[in-house]
Design an enzyme around this catalytic site. Structure first.
Site, PDB file in Angstrom:
ATOM      1  N   HIS A   1      35.437  33.263  68.499  1.00 40.21           N
ATOM      2  CA  HIS A   1      35.923  33.783  67.222  1.00 40.21           C
ATOM      3  C   HIS A   1      34.928  34.861  66.820  1.00 40.21           C
ATOM      4  O   HIS A   1      33.970  34.609  66.111  1.00 40.21           O
ATOM      5  CB  HIS A   1      36.030  32.702  66.149  1.00 40.21           C
ATOM      6  CG  HIS A   1      36.469  33.284  64.833  1.00 40.21           C
ATOM      7  ND1 HIS A   1      37.725  33.791  64.659  1.00 40.21           N
ATOM      8  CD2 HIS A   1      35.805  33.497  63.692  1.00 40.21           C
ATOM      9  CE1 HIS A   1      37.818  34.279  63.421  1.00 40.21           C
ATOM     10  NE2 HIS A   1      36.663  34.108  62.826  1.00 40.21           N
TER      11      HIS A   1
ATOM     12  N   ASP B   1      34.502  38.433  65.114  1.00 40.83           N
ATOM     13  CA  ASP B   1      35.153  39.422  64.257  1.00 40.83           C
ATOM     14  C   ASP B   1      35.008  40.818  64.846  1.00 40.83           C
ATOM     15  O   ASP B   1      33.916  41.236  65.209  1.00 40.83           O
ATOM     16  CB  ASP B   1      34.542  39.385  62.859  1.00 40.83           C
ATOM     17  CG  ASP B   1      34.872  38.096  62.143  1.00 40.83           C
ATOM     18  OD1 ASP B   1      36.074  37.809  62.011  1.00 40.83           O
ATOM     19  OD2 ASP B   1      33.943  37.389  61.726  1.00 40.83           O
TER      20      ASP B   1
ATOM     21  N   ASP C   1      41.066  31.700  61.300  1.00 40.41           N
ATOM     22  CA  ASP C   1      40.377  32.370  60.217  1.00 40.41           C
ATOM     23  C   ASP C   1      41.345  33.224  59.404  1.00 40.41           C
ATOM     24  O   ASP C   1      41.138  34.416  59.231  1.00 40.41           O
ATOM     25  CB  ASP C   1      39.257  33.251  60.793  1.00 40.41           C
ATOM     26  CG  ASP C   1      38.253  33.674  59.743  1.00 40.41           C
ATOM     27  OD1 ASP C   1      38.304  33.147  58.630  1.00 40.41           O
ATOM     28  OD2 ASP C   1      37.438  34.561  60.036  1.00 40.41           O
TER      29      ASP C   1
END
Length: 195
Positions: A69, A71, A193
């Site tokens: 994960h 970004d 998310d």
């Protein structure tokens, strides 16, 4: 006892505790339902994906799912995340994640990994030798390296126009199809998310 006047823990955070279920029957313990749901989800791993280990009946089977994960731009630029620059802001060097994951997968044939952000994977992929690309294609073919979602990023869901979501999903899925064919097609979609 540890309470707010206890000098050993003056800054203790008081956590919310629901009232006993005798006071409100609607607040019965949700743990059994939650565990049943988790069991169903984890069972789907064995039913849907050929790469999952065989589950043992009458045992608690736990599936750890190592995944990314990362970004694609948030606190740092895409370059800063990828190369691990400005780690005083946030410690992240995405290229090293991929390097170490591939090494770990090659070291142990029972390991699996799920990669999510195709923007970073594509960038890493284009820096690899042809020999490394073949190694990675083989890991994908074996189902030991899988992709979830398949989008260029795991997009914001609250403030994003649907056209942008479609475009970024198309870009990522097209990269996977062109690079790995049907072997790279995500079998699972998730948004861990969503804002």
């Amino acid at each position: 006892t540890n309470n707010m006047s206890d000098p050993r823990r003056p800054n203790k955070v008081l956590r919310y505790k629901p009232p006993p279920s005798e006071c409100n029957p609607a607040l019965d313990d949700p743990t059994p339902d939650y565990m049943n749901l988790l069991g169903m989800i984890f069972s789907m791993c064995g039913l849907m994906l050929k790469t999952c280990p065989t589950v043992q009946p009458n045992m608690l089977n736990v599936h750890l799912v190592p995944h990314t994960h990362d970004d694609v731009g948030w606190l740092k630029t895409v370059d800063q995340y990828f190369y691990g620059i400005k780690n005083d802001i946030q410690h992240a060097g995405v290229q090293y994640i991929l390097d170490s994951v591939i090494s770990a997968l090659l070291a142990d044939p029972t390991r699996r990994f799920i990669y999510v952000e195709i923007a970073f994977f594509s960038r890493w992929w284009h820096q690899q030798t042809n020999a490394m690309r073949e190694v990675v294609r083989d890991l994908v073919r074996q189902g030991r390296l899988e992709f979830a979602n398949g989008g260029w990023v795991m997009n914001d869901e609250a403030a994003t126009h649907y056209g942008a979501i479609v475009d970024q999903m198309t870009l990522g899925l097209r990269f996977l199809e062109d690079t790995f064919g049907s072997d790279g097609r995500p079998r699972v979609a998730w948004h861990i998310d969503p804002f």
